[in-house]
Motif scaffolding. Structure first.
Motif, PDB file in Angstrom:
ATOM      1  N   LEU A  35      -5.310  -8.416   4.351  1.00 14.06           N
ATOM      2  CA  LEU A  35      -4.765  -8.409   3.003  1.00 14.06           C
ATOM      3  C   LEU A  35      -3.822  -7.224   2.811  1.00 14.06           C
ATOM      4  CD1 LEU A  35      -7.989  -9.311   0.978  1.00 14.06           C
ATOM      5  CD2 LEU A  35      -6.245 -10.837   1.895  1.00 14.06           C
ATOM      6  N   PRO A  36      -2.953  -7.287   1.794  1.00 13.50           N
ATOM      7  CA  PRO A  36      -2.010  -6.191   1.543  1.00 13.50           C
ATOM      8  C   PRO A  36      -2.683  -4.827   1.336  1.00 13.50           C
ATOM      9  CG  PRO A  36      -1.402  -8.110   0.246  1.00 13.50           C
ATOM     10  CD  PRO A  36      -2.716  -8.417   0.894  1.00 13.50           C
ATOM     11  N   ASN A  37      -3.934  -4.827   0.845  1.00 15.00           N
ATOM     12  CA  ASN A  37      -4.633  -3.554   0.627  1.00 15.00           C
ATOM     13  C   ASN A  37      -5.300  -3.012   1.892  1.00 15.00           C
ATOM     14  OD1 ASN A  37      -6.821  -5.226   0.955  1.00 15.00           O
ATOM     15  ND2 ASN A  37      -7.677  -4.876  -1.068  1.00 15.00           N
ATOM     16  N   GLY A  38      -5.098  -3.713   3.035  1.00 12.53           N
ATOM     17  CA  GLY A  38      -5.650  -3.246   4.304  1.00 12.53           C
ATOM     18  C   GLY A  38      -6.978  -3.881   4.665  1.00 12.53           C
ATOM     19  N   LEU A  39      -7.605  -4.598   3.741  1.00 13.57           N
ATOM     20  CA  LEU A  39      -8.884  -5.244   4.006  1.00 13.57           C
ATOM     21  C   LEU A  39      -8.692  -6.425   4.945  1.00 13.57           C
ATOM     22  CD1 LEU A  39     -11.933  -5.384   3.162  1.00 13.57           C
ATOM     23  CD2 LEU A  39     -11.208  -7.020   1.431  1.00 13.57           C
TER      24      LEU A  39
END
Length: 98
Positions: A35-39
């Motif tokens: 995901l864009p948040n790094g998750l």
């Protein structure tokens, strides 16, 4: 007692059964997306089960320590079991918000 040891030695000398034929194994497809948040999200679908299971795994401990902080995770865990001047280890464990 002698009778028991004789019967045990008879059983110990029997041959085990032959192995059965190998089973087909179907490993489900693993889908992974960052995901864009790094998750990173990993999904394995099994539509034959009416069940949803979720796990959150967080990288932590010595495996993710910066070289400048080597040993910090181990030291922190060790110190939590020792307590402090104002709180015992039991008090720390009871008041933790994990």
């Amino acid at each position: 007692i002698a009778l028991i040891s004789v019967s045990l030695s008879i059983f110990a000398q029997e041959k085990p059964p032959a192995p059965s034929a190998p089973r087909d194994v179907k490993i489900p497809l693993v889908q992974e997306k960052k995901l864009p948040n790094g998750l990173t999200v990993v999904v394995v679908e099994r539509n034959n089960l009416p069940l949803v299971t979720a796990q959150l795994m967080v990288k932590n401990g010595a495996g993710v320590e910066d070289g400048n902080l080597a040993g910090l995770a181990d030291t922190t865990v060790t110190m939590l079991t020792k307590g402090t001047k104002t709180r015992t280890a039991t008090k720390i464990a009871k008041n933790s918000n994990f």
